[in-house]
Design an enzyme around this catalytic site. Sequence first.
Site, PDB file in Angstrom:
ATOM      1  N   THR A  89      -8.577   6.531  -1.757  1.00 35.32           N
ATOM      2  CA  THR A  89     -10.032   6.101  -1.876  1.00 35.32           C
ATOM      3  C   THR A  89     -11.160   7.006  -1.648  1.00 35.32           C
ATOM      4  O   THR A  89     -11.950   7.222  -2.168  1.00 35.32           O
ATOM      5  CB  THR A  89     -10.241   5.058  -0.842  1.00 35.32           C
ATOM      6  OG1 THR A  89      -9.738   5.100   0.252  1.00 35.32           O
ATOM      7  CG2 THR A  89      -9.507   3.630  -1.368  1.00 35.32           C
ATOM      8  N   LYS A 101       0.719  14.668   1.232  1.00 39.01           N
ATOM      9  CA  LYS A 101      -0.590  15.187   0.435  1.00 39.01           C
ATOM     10  C   LYS A 101      -0.740  16.356   0.221  1.00 39.01           C
ATOM     11  O   LYS A 101      -1.753  16.850   0.033  1.00 39.01           O
ATOM     12  CB  LYS A 101      -1.579  14.293   1.610  1.00 39.01           C
ATOM     13  CG  LYS A 101      -1.534  12.827   1.495  1.00 39.01           C
ATOM     14  CD  LYS A 101      -2.531  12.304   2.760  1.00 39.01           C
ATOM     15  CE  LYS A 101      -2.175  11.055   3.346  1.00 39.01           C
ATOM     16  NZ  LYS A 101      -3.155  10.021   2.312  1.00 39.01           N
ATOM     17  N   HIS A 148       0.807  -1.231  -0.154  1.00 37.60           N
ATOM     18  CA  HIS A 148       0.129  -0.131   0.128  1.00 37.60           C
ATOM     19  C   HIS A 148       0.712   1.191  -0.079  1.00 37.60           C
ATOM     20  O   HIS A 148       0.410   2.223   0.524  1.00 37.60           O
ATOM     21  CB  HIS A 148      -0.712   0.148   1.209  1.00 37.60           C
ATOM     22  CG  HIS A 148      -2.027  -1.058   1.114  1.00 37.60           C
ATOM     23  ND1 HIS A 148      -3.308  -0.949   0.846  1.00 37.60           N
ATOM     24  CD2 HIS A 148      -2.022  -2.355   1.624  1.00 37.60           C
ATOM     25  CE1 HIS A 148      -3.826  -1.714   1.044  1.00 37.60           C
ATOM     26  NE2 HIS A 148      -3.278  -2.793   1.391  1.00 37.60           N
ATOM     27  N   LYS A 203     -14.587   8.363  -3.467  1.00 43.93           N
ATOM     28  CA  LYS A 203     -16.044   8.560  -2.649  1.00 43.93           C
ATOM     29  C   LYS A 203     -16.368   9.940  -3.099  1.00 43.93           C
ATOM     30  O   LYS A 203     -17.463  10.214  -3.533  1.00 43.93           O
ATOM     31  CB  LYS A 203     -15.523   8.466  -1.237  1.00 43.93           C
ATOM     32  CG  LYS A 203     -15.246   7.267  -0.700  1.00 43.93           C
ATOM     33  CD  LYS A 203     -14.792   7.349   0.752  1.00 43.93           C
ATOM     34  CE  LYS A 203     -14.011   6.044   1.184  1.00 43.93           C
ATOM     35  NZ  LYS A 203     -12.889   6.124   2.309  1.00 43.93           N
ATOM     36  N   LYS A 253      -8.578  14.015   4.374  1.00 44.64           N
ATOM     37  CA  LYS A 253      -7.583  12.735   4.740  1.00 44.64           C
ATOM     38  C   LYS A 253      -6.484  13.177   5.669  1.00 44.64           C
ATOM     39  O   LYS A 253      -6.427  13.888   6.326  1.00 44.64           O
ATOM     40  CB  LYS A 253      -6.860  12.784   3.419  1.00 44.64           C
ATOM     41  CG  LYS A 253      -6.236  14.098   2.843  1.00 44.64           C
ATOM     42  CD  LYS A 253      -5.680  13.666   1.318  1.00 44.64           C
ATOM     43  CE  LYS A 253      -6.418  13.972   0.276  1.00 44.64           C
ATOM     44  NZ  LYS A 253      -6.260  12.531  -0.549  1.00 44.64           N
ATOM     45  N   ARG A 254      -5.761  11.929   6.157  1.00 50.28           N
ATOM     46  CA  ARG A 254      -4.664  12.152   7.139  1.00 50.28           C
ATOM     47  C   ARG A 254      -3.740  13.457   6.591  1.00 50.28           C
ATOM     48  O   ARG A 254      -3.629  13.725   5.531  1.00 50.28           O
ATOM     49  CB  ARG A 254      -3.731  10.800   7.161  1.00 50.28           C
ATOM     50  CG  ARG A 254      -4.582   9.785   7.916  1.00 50.28           C
ATOM     51  CD  ARG A 254      -4.875   9.994   9.313  1.00 50.28           C
ATOM     52  NE  ARG A 254      -3.431  10.059  10.135  1.00 50.28           N
ATOM     53  CZ  ARG A 254      -3.246   9.238  11.028  1.00 50.28           C
ATOM     54  NH1 ARG A 254      -4.074   8.209  11.405  1.00 50.28           N
ATOM     55  NH2 ARG A 254      -2.290   9.117  11.717  1.00 50.28           N
TER      56      ARG A 254
END
Length: 929
Positions: A751, A649, A452, A755, A643-644
């Site tokens: 993911t 990110k 992952h 969504k 998100k985290r």
Amino acid sequence: MVWNPFKKKDEADLVSTEATDSTPSASTVPPPEKTQEKQNGEEQSLSPSVPPAPDNSSSTNVGVAEPVAEVKIQTEQLNEEPQGFVCVPEIRVEDDRTGLDIETLKRAFADNLFYIQGKLGSMATPNDYYMALAYTVRDRLLQRWLNSAQTYLRGDVKVVCYLSAEFLLGPHLGNNLINLGIYDRIEQAITESGLDLQELIAQEEEPGLGNGGLGRLAACYIDSLASLEIPAIGYGIRYEFGIFDQEIQDGWQVEITDKWLRYGNPWEIARPEIAVEVKLGGYVDHYVDDAGNYRTHWIPDREVHGVPYDTPILGYRVNTANTLRLWKAEAPESFDFQAFNVGDYYGAVDAKISSENITKVLYPNDEQVQGKRLRLEQQYFFVSCSLQDMIRLYLLENPNLDNFHETFAVQLNDTHPSIGVPELMRLLVDEHHMAWEQAWQITTHTFAYTNHTLLPEALEKWSVQLFGRVLPRHLEIIYEINRRFLDMVRIRYPDNDAKLASLSLIDELGKKSVRMAHLACVGSYAINGVAQLHTELLKKDVLHDFYALWPEKFSNKTNGVTPRRWVVQNNPGLSKLISRKIGDRWITHLDELRKLEQFADDPQFQAQWQQVKQNCKHQLTKQIKERTGVVVDPTSMFDIQVKRIHEYKRQHLNALHIITLYNRLKENPDLDLQPRTFIFGGKAAPGYFMAKLMIKLITSVGEVVNNDPDVRDRLKVVFLPDYNVTNSQRVYPAADLSEQISTAGKEASGTGNMKFSLNGALTIGTLDGANVEIREEVGAENFFLFGLTTPEVKEQKANGYNSWDVYNANPGLKKAIDMISCGFFSHGDQQLFKPLLDSLLYDDKYMLFADYQDYIDCQDRVGDAFKHKDAWTKMSILNTARSGKFSSDRAIREYCQEIWQVEPVPIELQEYVQANAVLRVRQPNGSKA
Ligand code: F58
């Protein structure tokens, strides 16, 4: 049993009556309500969770397949109307634990409040009501659960075992109501009881047994496995404290312990009778037994009990209810009596506490491994428990373990359970006395491994020293696996020490360590990445040498999300609109959403689509006000990044865009700027200083922007605290724009991006992870692309990328950075954000500055596009219509066909009639009755 009103008082006892002919037998139990296949859909039930109205004229159970223990009074009795009695209509009594009549549901609910919670309505708390309802629902899925478990014991069934240190499930109640198809009926029963179903649902403490994407993926996958009727067991850890709750105080993250089990968990059943023992530490003896066989004996210095707690995972409108088996660590005795007897009372207590600590708390790191002893113990503990459990189940039906791999396909969710490879070898060789070669054959046909991450800091390694102290026998086994493996490598690459070093399970550079990803690759028959780009990068870089050795083991399995939770449950308005248009088959066959394409230009449909989005935005607006006090404009563009929090990110790139827009407004207060609400949510690992500083930056920018009168509410910045599955519920449906802006080549898949797109948000994103495939599916014209590609990132770095130069050359960027630096957002404090700015100015590992201008330009295009409502709505519809690929059902079908080789096994319900319940116990010879 039924009260017969036609008998005289003294004979009017409880008359036991046989079930009538119309009571369904095992073979005639109707299947649960299947989603309707009709395509016009207009006359169909709007709510995907609405079962057909109960058919009171028949004794057959409706909606779901639990049989009703229904009793009819014989007609002769009814005909003989005795004098002095009034004839009443037929009386039917449903089984209280399975019945679905509103009256039965209300009675069962009240009964559970009384008998399980021990409360009367007058004293009950909202949590008592929630618990009573949860038990009412659990009763209604037990029959499916037990029938599924029994079916899987059949020798010919292959079972998927999904081993994951994390399952980020989210609350069960709403999901179970939808999957059972009884949402509306329960709602009616609860309303008629004078309560509000939404309030009761909100009582549930979500099991936050995961950090982020990886844990949530496991949850989506077990939903899909059950919905596709695939026999499966999810194995994991029952953490007493899940992911911490996040509060925002003075703009900073504060972590609060997650006491999710505080009021009990009605969804789980403890199974102490099948607890297993797990050894830890100590040393290994080697000897030759009487028959001349070389044997080992592991003498541990600690033993821990693993107690399974089982939760049913019900599929959508099917009879399959799989098991999630989570292990809790307990001390074998409440005290170590030996230590106690020699007077070491505190030593005995310490031992107990240290055993039970193993499953105390989830490590809250994402994309960063810590190498802590307790973490290794957690991993080994749950994997050993799970493999022992599989062996126990297998030996119920088989004389030996020779074909174990034909019954179990064991998926390793990242390397966290990869200790399973040497553990299965140990169990087979040491405990079941199998020859090494045969054991290796079985092991390497049992495991498959999903990677992952591409981040080097997230690739697990354990120091050999620590490993040997915790798992001395496993270290020996790993050395033996490595010796045999490297012998094979030597043949393939003669005289190539570099190759040996790079493939070895042991990293000899610096502190000697065990490379868990290498162990997983060597011990598995299949290896997969989680998005096309990610898999390609694994093959090219991270696992390149293994790919060269075994190309046939590698494949891609792009992630997916369950439409049941992420659309049906969270966005009922959209679900109803879609089902009205195209029927409701999309819920289980998400590709059917393509049928919406034909309506993308239809003004009436567009208006309905906009209305649904607007309603969702209103709901989120309300929640934002309640949870943060910030008032936002629901007609503004909702631009969301949840998100985290992580540097890769790039939430801080988003913050730079906000500052840039703010500066434009300050320079020209009358600028025609598309109003936007920037919404952030996400947790930072408690020890990740830079991520916590990013949260502080966002909240600080928000404080200035939200309160500046020149902005005139055209920009608002919100940080939603405690982002989790529950709190995400209103977020995805309300988004106009989804921020997927990681540095290319860093996000394995994502993911959340799926969504959002499914719920009709447009994406602004880089070519990273599954963004690539989302763009391919929805069409480049319906996706806002910006940023360097993965090869470009590499190239710029190779060419000596210097963020300082970019900063100096770009006035907008320079201004934004300088404002942060001079304390504009920190009440004059010039030190506060210095670490973050220094990392950007002098390193910029994640290429924020390199992507800055392209991001800003792209955001300008987004702003312009949003002004054209109809064109935007069309793009939104097309995003939903073309997101079918991102269903976890599709992903699981691929795993089933291409990796696990498993088939659906529909579950036939054996009826359980309360009134006729009989125990059929295992025969003395051990065979199952
Ligand atoms: C995530 N990994 C990936 N790891 O970052 C994301 O791209 C992907 O979509 C998702 O997996 C599912 O495939 C992730 O969430 C963790 O949280 C680990 C927890 C344990 C420590 C190491 C990271």
